[in-house]
Design a protein around this motif. Structure first.
Motif, PDB file in Angstrom:
ATOM      1  N   LEU A   1     -81.366 -23.579  36.536  1.00  0.00           N
ATOM      2  CA  LEU A   1     -80.873 -24.358  37.835  1.00  0.00           C
ATOM      3  C   LEU A   1     -80.784 -23.232  39.063  1.00  0.00           C
TER       4      LEU A   1
ATOM      5  N   ARG B   1     -89.722 -29.572  35.375  1.00  0.00           N
ATOM      6  CA  ARG B   1     -90.009 -30.576  36.252  1.00  0.00           C
ATOM      7  C   ARG B   1     -88.154 -31.178  36.338  1.00  0.00           C
TER       8      ARG B   1
ATOM      9  N   LEU C   1     -82.023 -22.342  41.846  1.00  0.00           N
ATOM     10  CA  LEU C   1     -81.387 -23.509  42.941  1.00  0.00           C
ATOM     11  C   LEU C   1     -80.092 -22.654  43.084  1.00  0.00           C
TER      12      LEU C   1
ATOM     13  N   ASN D   1     -93.652 -30.885  45.692  1.00  0.00           N
ATOM     14  CA  ASN D   1     -92.725 -29.309  46.473  1.00  0.00           C
ATOM     15  C   ASN D   1     -90.950 -29.359  46.645  1.00  0.00           C
ATOM     16  N   HIS D   2     -91.106 -30.978  46.663  1.00  0.00           N
ATOM     17  CA  HIS D   2     -89.167 -31.093  46.244  1.00  0.00           C
ATOM     18  C   HIS D   2     -88.559 -30.243  45.510  1.00  0.00           C
ATOM     19  N   VAL D   3     -87.523 -30.364  46.347  1.00  0.00           N
ATOM     20  CA  VAL D   3     -85.977 -30.044  45.482  1.00  0.00           C
ATOM     21  C   VAL D   3     -85.070 -31.250  45.841  1.00  0.00           C
TER      22      VAL D   3
ATOM     23  N   GLY E   1     -92.463 -29.864  42.765  1.00  0.00           N
ATOM     24  CA  GLY E   1     -91.383 -30.354  43.408  1.00  0.00           C
ATOM     25  C   GLY E   1     -90.720 -30.769  41.470  1.00  0.00           C
ATOM     26  N   ARG E   2     -88.817 -31.152  41.876  1.00  0.00           N
ATOM     27  CA  ARG E   2     -88.280 -30.739  41.228  1.00  0.00           C
ATOM     28  C   ARG E   2     -87.092 -31.747  41.231  1.00  0.00           C
TER      29      ARG E   2
ATOM     30  N   MET F   1     -81.118 -28.926  48.796  1.00  0.00           N
ATOM     31  CA  MET F   1     -81.773 -30.110  48.685  1.00  0.00           C
ATOM     32  C   MET F   1     -82.961 -30.563  49.376  1.00  0.00           C
TER      33      MET F   1
END
Ligand SMILES: C[S@@+](CC[C@H](N)C(=O)[O-])C[C@H]1O[C@@H](n2cnc3c(N)ncnc32)[C@H](O)[C@@H]1O
Length: 275
Positions: free
Chosen positions: A11, A140, A14, A87-89, A112-113, A158
């Motif tokens: 992570l 992912r 992020l 492609n979103h988180v 995305g993840r 997010m």
């Protein structure tokens, strides 16, 4: 149990940001409830965790039995209404055995993840196992053991925050909503599936009879744990109805808040945006 323990790495991208525990402790001073009992916040958290540790390995089969498979339709509708895109988180709070996270990943396609986050280790392990089986972990999906009302993430990272059948178990619902708002990017969506109040005449009576008499009994037959299912039924009755919950979401800062009832209001899907 230590809070906000990193169960799976990956992570750093992020911008993980561990916040001090004082946030949760400050929100936990007043008495609260565990089902129909008045308890201290610490006691509630311990007992909620005991419930989910006890039911974790039978959680999925019990969901099908108790709802007659309906939970799959409710979750399907949630997936349809989510703003999740390629492609979103996405953060799925109280992810449990991972139904919602799997839906997000399928909707995203190849990119995305999804971060599965849950306070309960045994429930999160069920989710991690399913992500491994589906080939999403590693790569992912990430699994983070954390309290939803004290999230270990930086602000505004997010694209979507989801939670299904989790928030009614929180000691501090408002603190949870504030955290969901904080970690969302501007334009991000909050989407929440939760038990609510039947709005059809007579449905309430049938539903009450079924839930107070049948669900604890089924729980006892299948898991040998009647009390956990008694708590689940009582916690549903204690949770704010559709309008009061919409109000709490709005108070947390969300815009364009709306809800739709499913199965006559037994379940409601709430949505709001950080604009
Ligand atoms: C009924 S299960 C829902 C699991 C999954 N979202 C689903 O719909 O199948 C509720 C989950 O909420 C989690 N939970 C309860 N309190 C929590 C908290 N304060 N923070 C994060 N997760 C919590 C429990 O550990 C449990 O996994």
């Amino acid at each position: 149990m230590p809070r906000n323990t990193l169960v799976n790495t990956g992570l750093n991208l992020l911008g993980l940001d561990y916040k001090p525990l004082t946030v949760t402790i400050a929100a936990m001073e007043a008495d609260t409830h565990f089902g129909f009992e008045q308890v201290s916040p610490n006691e509630k958290e311990g007992r909620v965790m005991a419930v989910f540790s006890s039911v974790a390995d039978k959680y999925d089969v019990m969901n099908d039995l108790m709802s007659g498979g309906m939970h799959r339709l409710w979750k399907f509708r949630m997936r349809q209404c989510s703003a999740v895109r390629q492609n979103h988180v996405v953060l799925d709070v109280a992810a449990g055995s991972g139904d919602i996270a799997l839906g997000h990943l399928r909707k995203m396609g190849d990119t995305g993840r999804v971060i599965l986050s849950d306070l309960n280790g045994p429930m999160l392990h069920e989710g991690a196992r399913r992500m491994l089986d589906a080939g999403y972990l590693p790569g992912r999906a990430d699994c983070i053991q954390a309290d939803g009302s004290c999230l270990p993430f930086a602000d505004a990272i997010m694209d979507c925050v989801s939670i299904a059948f989790g928030i009614r178990n929180f000691v501090a619902i408002e603190a949870g909503l504030a955290e969901f708002y904080r970690v969302l990017k501007p334009g991000g969506q909050f989407i929440c599936l939760e038990f609510s109040r039947p709005v059809l005449p007579f449905l309430g009576v049938i539903y009450d009879t079924y839930s107070f008499h049948m669900i604890p009994q089924i729980g006892e037959w299948v898991t040998g744990d009647r009390d956990s299912y008694q708590y689940l039924v009582e916690s549903i009755r204690r949770f704010p109805d559709q309008k009061r919950f919409s109000h709490l979401i709005t108070q947390a800062g969300f815009d364009l808040v709306r809800h739709e009832n499913m199965t006559g209001g037994i379940v409601a899907l709430h949505r709001g945006y950080k604009l």
